[in-house]
Scaffold this active site. Sequence first.
Site, short mmCIF file in Angstrom:
data_model
loop_
_atom_site.label_atom_id
_atom_site.label_comp_id
_atom_site.label_asym_id
_atom_site.label_seq_id
_atom_site.Cartn_x
_atom_site.Cartn_y
_atom_site.Cartn_z
N THR A 168 0.85 -1.18 0.00
CA THR A 168 0.00 0.00 0.00
C THR A 168 0.89 1.24 0.00
O THR A 168 2.00 1.19 0.50
CB THR A 168 -0.82 -0.07 1.31
OG1 THR A 168 -1.65 -1.22 1.25
CG2 THR A 168 -1.63 1.16 1.57
N GLY A 219 0.21 -2.44 5.45
CA GLY A 219 0.41 -3.79 5.98
C GLY A 219 -0.87 -4.60 5.91
O GLY A 219 -1.77 -4.30 5.12
N1 GLY Z 1 -3.25 -2.50 4.01
C1 GLY Z 1 -3.89 -2.84 2.84
C2 GLY Z 1 -4.83 -3.93 2.94
O1 GLY Z 1 -4.76 -4.76 3.85
O2 GLY Z 1 -5.69 -4.01 2.10
#
Ligand code: GLY
Length: 307
Positions: A168, A219
């Site tokens: 991300t 994460g």
């Molecule tokens: N942090 C992005 C997700 O888990 O979708």
Amino acid sequence: MGETLIPRLIVHGGAGDWTGFDEDTVLRGVHDAAEAGAAILRAGGSALDAVEAATRILEDHPLFDAGYGSYMNEWGEVEMDAIIADGEHTRFGAVAGVRRVRHAITLARGVLERTDHCFFVGEGADHLATKLGMPIIANVELVSDGELADFRQRHNPDSKPSAHGTGTVGACAYDATGRVAAATSTGGTHDKPKGRVGDSPLFGSGGYADPAGAASATGVGENIMRYFLCKRAVDACGVGLDAATAARSAVTYLNAQIPDPEAGLILISADGRVGAAHTTQAMPIAWLTADGQIHTAMRCTADMQFE
Ligand code: GLY
């Protein structure tokens, strides 16, 4: 007229195991994103404009899991989530399960500023993009060559995973008027079930901003959303911790609740100080220091200073 402050900014390209990647390419990616945001701040632009601009650069970069190059879900489609948050007024715009725009962060900004609502999902979010005049694209236009090859490898039990993209993306900024903002954008996790939404678009979890600060998380969403990682970090600033300590304390707290939560976050406090921490092997970041320079790092250390 109010005092003119020294702007600050930090971006991340995702917490994860970046083994096998060309670090120069990864760090150039986060550097270019930070530079796009910094240019806006240096010209007197707003924190919101800066975090959107920085995030768009990472959404366009095939190495990062957002926009073009997003991970595909189990059906081989891209479904993206994003949030943009404005600390001055503790407000946000968010979208989830978006399939037809290249820049989910700009659609989230549209939700924030051009609707009476906070959160749009799925077909309704894509329809809103049409109404707001954003370019509508075919889902396949979001699939990079690298992710397509990786998807095929993941679905071939005989082949080894390739080193394509991870993480991300997000940005936090503090502008010359002292306003803070945060942005987070993602394609989610590899092969996620259709309709699965992670932490990224959730206010307080994947992104957050209020008068005390702004944060963007990265994460495993299922871990981050249970403990409101971003709000926890900003609240720590609100009770007097400096940003670097607040970031570390929020991530340490999560690590104590969930062993190996695979998470990270970046943070800017109301006094313009910067922090970042992660539990993963790496989390590429780039940040703007008070002297106007952009610095980059593949991972954060406990004693890292962001001045
Ligand atoms: N942090 C992005 C997700 O888990 O979708």
